[in-house]
Write an enzyme that holds these catalytic residues in place. Structure first.
Site, PDB file in Angstrom:
ATOM      1  N   GLU A 129       0.905  -1.168   0.077  1.00  0.00           N
ATOM      2  CA  GLU A 129      -0.068   0.067  -0.064  1.00  0.00           C
ATOM      3  C   GLU A 129       1.040   1.480  -0.149  1.00  0.00           C
ATOM      4  OE1 GLU A 129      -3.106   1.915   3.152  1.00  0.00           O
ATOM      5  OE2 GLU A 129      -3.271  -0.152   2.687  1.00  0.00           O
ATOM      6  N   THR A 165      -4.029   1.753   5.846  1.00  0.00           N
ATOM      7  CA  THR A 165      -5.401   1.443   6.265  1.00  0.00           C
ATOM      8  C   THR A 165      -5.490   0.265   7.085  1.00  0.00           C
ATOM      9  OG1 THR A 165      -5.645  -0.007   4.353  1.00  0.00           O
ATOM     10  CG2 THR A 165      -6.428   2.136   4.077  1.00  0.00           C
TER      11      THR A 165
END
Length: 542
Positions: A129, A165
């Site tokens: 990510e 996240t």
């Protein structure tokens, strides 16, 4: 041994979305070469399923396999905009399956890079990510993994901070506290996924009264690793597994209080299989497993339902119960309903068909015997032929109606009353409702193995809405059928199964995870209510 299953275990929304997109792309492009840009999610079972479906993995956009006309799927972790543009310029079709939460973080970073002097991204530097986030932040972006990294940052007038996240909530708060001393203005964005927060919080709650944690998930999964770390910090024994086979090697005392948790990239069916293995290690599990396997894997429960529908059809047509006819229906259903046949189940089909044929001959002569044989041969046709699963559900309904309504009325040579059409509508809703609920429960597995169940064919949201409206409409029809003199009061006895059928939708919405056999038994056992109502009618009304 007490086993508690975490409420928030299993696929999160973003992971489910990425997998659904990937398999739908393959379904729409059966001949194109398709690759995911890195592992679509960190789970070995899903990666293996992708491989079997001809979907490859590339770890670099410069990979020679990415040629014009091929399809590249962006994984749930996202991709840097410049890399996406490079692929598109080379004629590669890019399908974005990035998690919406990841895209939200990227949007925040894009805005922050225009106003802040420094964009701090809290997370694991090696997590995929991060590559996408840094690609958007540009020169202003910096990765902070822990409090020590935050303390080493230079002073700045304005700092904007976001988090990976799946980052740890507690660590993120500590980093924010340090950053407040590093700048005049600190823009804090709450970007940790709600699912991540709920899972981490639940682990801490479970640690209060559980001493062993089974953590299920891929070894490369960051959020799974985080859950294991939290449980370990609470001084609990942690057993990490990727599949049920690894769990068989674990030694867990019978007095243990066991909590089963799983990362956001772990399929529900893997969790359920692990639970099944865990239960099998219990001292008294032998009888329980035998009963669960028998009821979930045999056609006993739907056969009892067929018997109940046959009882109702006779009552709706003003006939008294004829037990030779009802037993014919039961054994014919035992031969022709239930789960897919395996070689071991063919003897059951042969014996049940033989008994049903004999009873049919006794009750209605040669005509009855031929009717039973004709209907019983419909099941082998569907089992031997390569029929799509959603069509198998429709075909199964037709066979079920033939067995449960047409057969008893034919053997009794009864005329068809108007109420029988209401009963046929009920049978259709109940039968297809069971098929939809089981399809919804196994949606993840079916998507990965390529099985097109009725629920997947109609689409998840549409099938739920259709079932809800069908249940409400049918309940109203049954409620009014007696006052309107269309059907006898036994029609009211068909209402309880509809209520519990609707409850099955609630189980799905709540994402309750438990032994898949138990869910199958719950759904199929709703059929048993109907013969129970039929017997109640006999002893009170006949």
């Amino acid at each position: 041994m007490r086993i508690t299953i975490a409420r928030y275990a299993g696929f999160c929304f973003g992971v489910r979305r990425a997998i659904d997109i990937t398999f739908k792309v393959r379904q729409k492009n059966p001949r194109k070469k398709i690759y995911t840009l890195g592992q679509i999610i960190h789970n070995p079972q899903v990666i293996e399923a992708l491989k079997k479906r001809g979907i490859g993995i590339v770890h670099d956009i410069d990979d020679d396999r990415l040629k014009a006309g091929n399809i590249a799927i962006v994984r749930a972790h996202g991709i840097a905009p410049d890399k996406k543009q490079i692929l598109q310029s080379r004629g590669v079709e890019v399908i974005d399956a990035a998690c919406p939460m990841v895209l939200k973080v990227q949007s925040i970073i894009k805005k922050a890079s225009k106003t802040a002097d420094l964009v701090v991204i809290a997370g694991d530097k090696d997590h995929p990510e991060m590559d996408a986030h840094l690609g958007i932040a540009g020169d202003k972006g910096v990765v902070v993994e822990n409090v020590e990294d935050a303390r080493r940052l230079p002073q700045a007038r304005r700092i904007s901070v976001v988090a990976q996240t799946t980052f740890g909530v507690a660590t993120y708060r500590e980093i924010i506290s340090v950053l407040r001393e590093k700048c005049e203005v600190l823009d804090v964005s709450d970007t940790i996924c709600r699912s991540t927060i709920d899972r981490q919080s639940e682990v801490r709650d479970l640690a209060k009264d559980h001493d062993v944690f089974i953590v299920i998930g891929g070894k490369d999964s960051a959020n799974t690793k985080r859950l294991a770390e939290i449980a370990a910090k609470e001084n609990r024994r942690v057993i990490r597994v990727e599949d049920p086979e690894q769990l068989k090697e674990a030694t867990i005392p019978q007095t243990s209080q066991v909590a089963v948790i799983a990362g956001a990239s772990t399929p529900h069916w893997v969790i359920e299989e692990c639970i099944e293995v865990l239960k099998s290690t219990h001292t008294h599990a032998g009888i329980e497993n035998a009963v669960l396997n028998f009821l979930s894997a045999t056609p006993l429960l739907p056969s009892l339902g067929s018997l109940g529908i046959a009882m109702a059809s006779l009552v709706f047509c003003g006939q008294r119960y004829s037990w030779d006819v009802l037993l014919t229906v039961f054994f014919l259903a035992l031969a022709s309903t239930g789960p897919h046949r395996t070689p071991r189940q063919w003897p059951l089909w042969a014996v049940s068909t033989g008994i049903a044929t004999s009873l049919g001959l006794l009750s209605a002569g040669l005509t009855g015997g031929l009717l039973v044989i004709g209907i019983s041969l419909l099941r082998p046709l569907i089992d031997v032929g390569g029929v799509a699963d959603y069509l198998r559900s429709i075909y199964g309904l037709v066979v079920f109606v033939l067995i449960s309504i047409i057969t008893p009325l034919s053997l009794e040579r009864s005329s068809i009353a108007p109420g029988v059409f209401v009963l046929a509508a009920y049978t259709a809703v109940h039968y297809l409702g069971v098929e939809i609920l089981l399809g919804l429960k196994n949606m993840e597995r079916d998507a990965i193995i390529g099985r097109m169940s009725l629920a997947r064919y109609i689409h998840e949201e549409h099938s739920i809405m259709l079932l809800e409206y069908a249940i409400m409409g049918l309940a109203l029809m049954l409620f009014l059928s007696f006052p309107l003199k269309i059907a006898p009061a036994l029609a009211y006895g068909l209402l309880p199964p509809l209520f519990f059928l609707a409850k099955g939708i609630d189980f799905y919405h709540e994402q309750v995870i438990f032994d898949n056999r138990m869910y199958t038994i719950y759904v199929q056992s709703l059929w048993v209510i109907i013969p129970a109502m039929g017997l109640l009618w006999k002893f009170t009304m006949m």
